[in-house]
Design a protein around this motif. Structure first.
Motif, PDB file in Angstrom:
ATOM      1  N   ASP A  19       0.819  -1.219   0.000  1.00 46.10           N
ATOM      2  CA  ASP A  19       0.000   0.000   0.000  1.00 46.10           C
ATOM      3  C   ASP A  19       0.852   1.269   0.000  1.00 46.10           C
ATOM      4  OD1 ASP A  19       0.804   0.429   2.648  1.00 46.10           O
ATOM      5  OD2 ASP A  19      -1.215   0.362   3.487  1.00 46.10           O
ATOM      6  N   ASP A  20       2.186   1.110   0.077  1.00 42.62           N
ATOM      7  CA  ASP A  20       3.056   2.288   0.099  1.00 42.62           C
ATOM      8  C   ASP A  20       3.400   2.791  -1.302  1.00 42.62           C
ATOM      9  OD1 ASP A  20       3.079   2.191   2.855  1.00 42.62           O
ATOM     10  OD2 ASP A  20       5.000   1.146   2.996  1.00 42.62           O
ATOM     11  N   SER A  50      -1.693   4.034   1.860  1.00 45.46           N
ATOM     12  CA  SER A  50      -1.773   3.560   3.240  1.00 45.46           C
ATOM     13  C   SER A  50      -3.085   4.023   3.862  1.00 45.46           C
ATOM     14  CB  SER A  50      -0.594   4.117   4.040  1.00 45.46           C
ATOM     15  OG  SER A  50       0.623   3.605   3.542  1.00 45.46           O
ATOM     16  N   ASN A 102       5.452  -3.239   4.549  1.00 42.24           N
ATOM     17  CA  ASN A 102       4.961  -1.919   4.924  1.00 42.24           C
ATOM     18  C   ASN A 102       5.936  -1.202   5.853  1.00 42.24           C
ATOM     19  OD1 ASN A 102       2.689   0.018   4.866  1.00 42.24           O
ATOM     20  ND2 ASN A 102       2.754  -0.310   7.077  1.00 42.24           N
ATOM     21  N   THR A 116      -2.095  -2.624   3.439  1.00 40.59           N
ATOM     22  CA  THR A 116      -1.171  -3.769   3.343  1.00 40.59           C
ATOM     23  C   THR A 116      -1.923  -5.063   3.647  1.00 40.59           C
ATOM     24  OG1 THR A 116       0.613  -2.348   4.138  1.00 40.59           O
ATOM     25  CG2 THR A 116       0.988  -4.721   4.225  1.00 40.59           C
TER      26      THR A 116
HETATM   27 MN    MN Z   1       1.598   1.714   4.202  1.00 38.91          MN
END
Ligand code: MN
Length: 258
Positions: A19-20, A50, A102, A116
């Protein structure tokens, strides 16, 4: 003539997301670490998403583009990435999905907000074993992503070579330590944070009042057996997650109350 088992085994396929964002250092470390296990395919968000949780983008089409290093990126959420990769791109399907690494913890109720964990959850919902991997750190600068990559690879190898007998979604949190200072692995339950720090009021350059969402709260339930406790004591926390939110113990009480 007998052919060695290793030569006959089909090459394993691992889908990696996060998710980053597809450019994140943690993702790069994870891909490098997993390469020894088979073919690694990256489909990750174009931007840092995020806190996206399990959201799907339903109000516009999504595009998949390829970076010079071969990583594919989507102008959507982590859940979009895994959903597109598994239902529309990959044939054969991946044997395993790994999300991370993450930058920051996903422990306790973080898991409800985490993109994540959501990317791994999407794989799990689509029938593929999945790992969510997070490095527990708040500091800036140098991070021990290689430590998390090492443990992620060991768990991934186990899942590929000796599959768990049930569908599995593992939430892995790794202390930000050099590998030789980690005190092993602990199987844990989620602890609890909440409540969160209050929002931070601010003002735009044009004088409009706005709010920043504040930091997650300190752990409230962090005793022995929790993910918080394991990481605080230098261990890698591994929590098996499920998706059914039904409060089964309340079913009969609610039945008589209604
Ligand atoms: Mn993240």
């Amino acid at each position: 003539m007998t052919v060695p088992v290793a030569a006959t085994a089909a090459k394993k396929r691992i889908l990696v997301s996060n998710d980053d964002g597809y450019y994140a250092a943690g993702l790069l470390s994870l891909v490098e670490a997993l390469h020894s296990l088979g073919e690694v395919i990256v489909v990750a968000p174009e931007q840092d998403r995020s806190g996206a949780s399990n959201s799907l983008t339903l109000d516009r089409p999504l595009s998949v583009k390829k970076a010079p290093n071969g990583f594919q990126f989507v102008n959507g959420t982590p859940t979009d990435c895994v959903h597109i990769a598994v239902t529309g791109m990959l044939d054969p399907l991946p044997d395993l999905v790994v999300s991370g690494i993450n930058l920051g913890a996903n422990m306790g109720d973080d898991t409800l907000y985490s993109g994540t964990v959501a990317a791994a959850t999407e794989a799990f919902l689509l029938g593929i074993p999945a790992l969510a991997v997070s490095l527990v750190t708040r500091s800036e600068g140098q991070h021990h992503f290689a430590t998390a990559g090492h443990y992620a690879t060991n768990l991934a190898r186990r899942l590929l070579e000796q599959p768990f007998p049930e569908p599995v979604l593992l939430n892995v949190n790794v202390p930000d330590l050099p590998l030789d200072r980690v005190e092993g692995i602990a199987v844990t339950r989620l602890g609890k944070r909440h409540k969160a720090e209050p929002v931070v009021p601010a003002t735009t350059p044009h004088g409009r009042p706005v709010f920043w969402i504040g930091a997650a709260g300190p752990a409230q339930d962090a005793g022995p057996g929790t993910d918080f406790y394991a990481v605080k004591n230098g261990r890698v926390s591994v929590t098996p997650l499920q998706v059914d939110l039904t409060h089964k113990a309340q079913l009969s009480a609610l039945q008589s109350w209604l």
